[in-house]
Scaffold this motif. Structure first.
Motif, PDB file in Angstrom:
ATOM      1  N   LEU A  62       0.813  -1.211   0.000  1.00 50.39           N
ATOM      2  CA  LEU A  62       0.000   0.000   0.000  1.00 50.39           C
ATOM      3  C   LEU A  62       0.849   1.265   0.000  1.00 50.39           C
ATOM      4  N   ALA A  63       2.078   1.195   0.516  1.00 46.76           N
ATOM      5  CA  ALA A  63       2.961   2.357   0.471  1.00 46.76           C
ATOM      6  C   ALA A  63       3.309   2.704  -0.974  1.00 46.76           C
ATOM      7  N   ALA A  64       3.549   1.690  -1.799  1.00 39.15           N
ATOM      8  CA  ALA A  64       3.840   1.928  -3.216  1.00 39.15           C
ATOM      9  C   ALA A  64       2.615   2.472  -3.937  1.00 39.15           C
ATOM     10  N   VAL A  65       1.441   1.963  -3.607  1.00 36.86           N
ATOM     11  CA  VAL A  65       0.197   2.449  -4.209  1.00 36.86           C
ATOM     12  C   VAL A  65      -0.021   3.911  -3.839  1.00 36.86           C
ATOM     13  N   ASP A  66       0.192   4.247  -2.567  1.00 34.83           N
ATOM     14  CA  ASP A  66       0.042   5.630  -2.108  1.00 34.83           C
ATOM     15  C   ASP A  66       1.025   6.546  -2.832  1.00 34.83           C
ATOM     16  N   LEU A  67       2.272   6.110  -2.961  1.00 33.16           N
ATOM     17  CA  LEU A  67       3.283   6.907  -3.662  1.00 33.16           C
ATOM     18  C   LEU A  67       2.876   7.173  -5.099  1.00 33.16           C
ATOM     19  N   LEU A  68       2.474   6.141  -5.820  1.00 33.89           N
ATOM     20  CA  LEU A  68       2.106   6.311  -7.226  1.00 33.89           C
ATOM     21  C   LEU A  68       0.863   7.173  -7.390  1.00 33.89           C
ATOM     22  N   ALA A  69      -0.087   7.049  -6.484  1.00 34.81           N
ATOM     23  CA  ALA A  69      -1.283   7.883  -6.550  1.00 34.81           C
ATOM     24  C   ALA A  69      -0.922   9.351  -6.337  1.00 34.81           C
ATOM     25  N   ARG A  70      -0.023   9.620  -5.391  1.00 33.42           N
ATOM     26  CA  ARG A  70       0.402  10.998  -5.142  1.00 33.42           C
ATOM     27  C   ARG A  70       1.213  11.558  -6.310  1.00 33.42           C
ATOM     28  N   LEU A  71       2.066  10.719  -6.916  1.00 34.21           N
ATOM     29  CA  LEU A  71       2.836  11.172  -8.074  1.00 34.21           C
ATOM     30  C   LEU A  71       1.916  11.485  -9.252  1.00 34.21           C
ATOM     31  N   GLN A  72       0.909  10.652  -9.458  1.00 34.62           N
ATOM     32  CA  GLN A  72      -0.044  10.896 -10.536  1.00 34.62           C
ATOM     33  C   GLN A  72      -0.826  12.192 -10.274  1.00 34.62           C
ATOM     34  N   LEU A  73      -1.220  12.420  -9.033  1.00 32.81           N
ATOM     35  CA  LEU A  73      -1.941  13.640  -8.686  1.00 32.81           C
ATOM     36  C   LEU A  73      -1.064  14.873  -8.917  1.00 32.81           C
ATOM     37  N   ALA A  74       0.200  14.807  -8.510  1.00 35.67           N
ATOM     38  CA  ALA A  74       1.121  15.925  -8.733  1.00 35.67           C
ATOM     39  C   ALA A  74       1.305  16.184 -10.221  1.00 35.67           C
ATOM     40  N   ALA A  75       1.404  15.103 -11.007  1.00 37.84           N
ATOM     41  CA  ALA A  75       1.573  15.257 -12.450  1.00 37.84           C
ATOM     42  C   ALA A  75       0.329  15.868 -13.078  1.00 37.84           C
ATOM     43  N   ARG A  76      -0.842  15.426 -12.672  1.00 45.55           N
ATOM     44  CA  ARG A  76      -2.093  15.970 -13.219  1.00 45.55           C
ATOM     45  C   ARG A  76      -2.229  17.455 -12.894  1.00 45.55           C
ATOM     46  N   ARG A  77      -1.870  17.814 -11.673  1.00 46.41           N
ATOM     47  CA  ARG A  77      -1.954  19.228 -11.287  1.00 46.41           C
ATOM     48  C   ARG A  77      -0.971  20.085 -12.082  1.00 46.41           C
ATOM     49  N   ALA A  78       0.119  19.487 -12.542  1.00 45.19           N
ATOM     50  CA  ALA A  78       1.100  20.214 -13.352  1.00 45.19           C
ATOM     51  C   ALA A  78       0.774  20.123 -14.841  1.00 45.19           C
ATOM     52  N   GLY A  79      -0.342  19.488 -15.181  1.00 51.62           N
ATOM     53  CA  GLY A  79      -0.757  19.398 -16.574  1.00 51.62           C
ATOM     54  C   GLY A  79      -0.164  18.224 -17.330  1.00 51.62           C
ATOM     55  N   GLY A  80       0.317  17.225 -16.618  1.00 56.16           N
ATOM     56  CA  GLY A  80       0.920  16.060 -17.270  1.00 56.16           C
ATOM     57  C   GLY A  80       0.372  14.757 -16.719  1.00 56.16           C
ATOM     58  N   ARG A  81       1.173  13.726 -16.863  1.00 55.78           N
ATOM     59  CA  ARG A  81       0.788  12.400 -16.361  1.00 55.78           C
ATOM     60  C   ARG A  81       2.053  11.581 -16.171  1.00 55.78           C
ATOM     61  N   ILE A  82       1.905  10.440 -15.506  1.00 48.31           N
ATOM     62  CA  ILE A  82       3.041   9.536 -15.359  1.00 48.31           C
ATOM     63  C   ILE A  82       2.728   8.228 -16.072  1.00 48.31           C
ATOM     64  N   ARG A  83       3.784   7.561 -16.485  1.00 48.22           N
ATOM     65  CA  ARG A  83       3.688   6.249 -17.119  1.00 48.22           C
ATOM     66  C   ARG A  83       4.643   5.338 -16.359  1.00 48.22           C
ATOM     67  N   LEU A  84       4.224   4.110 -16.091  1.00 46.92           N
ATOM     68  CA  LEU A  84       5.041   3.170 -15.332  1.00 46.92           C
ATOM     69  C   LEU A  84       5.923   2.344 -16.252  1.00 46.92           C
ATOM     70  N   ARG A  85       7.155   2.134 -15.819  1.00 47.25           N
ATOM     71  CA  ARG A  85       8.085   1.269 -16.532  1.00 47.25           C
ATOM     72  C   ARG A  85       8.461   0.117 -15.608  1.00 47.25           C
ATOM     73  N   ASP A  86       8.358  -1.095 -16.115  1.00 46.52           N
ATOM     74  CA  ASP A  86       8.792  -2.306 -15.419  1.00 46.52           C
ATOM     75  C   ASP A  86       8.084  -2.541 -14.078  1.00 46.52           C
ATOM     76  N   PRO A  87       6.734  -2.464 -14.039  1.00 50.14           N
ATOM     77  CA  PRO A  87       6.060  -2.732 -12.770  1.00 50.14           C
ATOM     78  C   PRO A  87       6.028  -4.233 -12.463  1.00 50.14           C
ATOM     79  N   ASP A  88       6.128  -4.553 -11.209  1.00 52.06           N
ATOM     80  CA  ASP A  88       6.001  -5.924 -10.735  1.00 52.06           C
ATOM     81  C   ASP A  88       4.556  -6.367 -10.996  1.00 52.06           C
ATOM     82  N   PRO A  89       4.329  -7.629 -11.406  1.00 56.34           N
ATOM     83  CA  PRO A  89       2.948  -8.077 -11.630  1.00 56.34           C
ATOM     84  C   PRO A  89       2.069  -7.929 -10.387  1.00 56.34           C
ATOM     85  N   GLY A  90       2.662  -8.103  -9.214  1.00 59.45           N
ATOM     86  CA  GLY A  90       1.902  -7.924  -7.976  1.00 59.45           C
ATOM     87  C   GLY A  90       1.472  -6.480  -7.774  1.00 59.45           C
ATOM     88  N   LEU A  91       2.347  -5.536  -8.140  1.00 61.77           N
ATOM     89  CA  LEU A  91       2.006  -4.120  -8.040  1.00 61.77           C
ATOM     90  C   LEU A  91       0.895  -3.782  -9.022  1.00 61.77           C
TER      91      LEU A  91
END
Length: 128
Positions: A62-91
């Motif tokens: 859940l710490a990784a999920v929280d981090l990615l959600a916050r990064l996506q929110l920061a990117a959206r507020r800046a007018g962009g987005r994030i894309r994941l590279r090499d995510p673990d299947p469990g993630l």
């Protein structure tokens, strides 16, 4: 008068997204700095996307999920987005479980079928 060409290929450089490598378990104190990094990368680049390399992020939780959600929110507020590279299947499964959808490198877009896949036609189907 002579004109010196700028270094690199400007059209390619503007289209190439910035990469943020996330390594090791990220503590709660580091999240704010990483959000600032995402905003800075979006402001500096012209592509509007930051690639987050999550291969070294550690075990999915859940710490990784929280981090990615916050990064996506920061990117959206800046007018962009994030894309994941090499995510673990469990993630990836955990993100699906909590209802977060991220674009992942190497996967076809949702509106496009993967290459080499053909739709099957059942006998008796009406022609469209």
């Amino acid at each position: 008068m002579s004109y010196a060409h700028p270094a690199g290929l400007p059209t390619v450089d503007a289209m190439t997204p910035a990469v943020l490598v996330l390594a090791g378990p990220v503590t709660r104190d580091e999240v704010t700095g990483l959000c600032d990094d995402v905003r800075a990368l979006l402001e500096a680049g012209g592509a509007g996307t930051v690639v987050c390399d999550v291969g070294g992020l550690g075990p999915p939780g859940l710490a990784a999920v929280d981090l990615l959600a916050r990064l996506q929110l920061a990117a959206r507020r800046a007018g962009g987005r994030i894309r994941l590279r090499d995510p673990d299947p469990g993630l990836h499964a955990l993100l699906d479980l909590v209802g977060l959808r991220f674009e992942t490198e190497g996967q076809p877009e949702q509106r496009e079928p993967p290459l080499g896949v053909e739709e099957a036609v059942e006998p008796g189907d009406p022609a469209v």
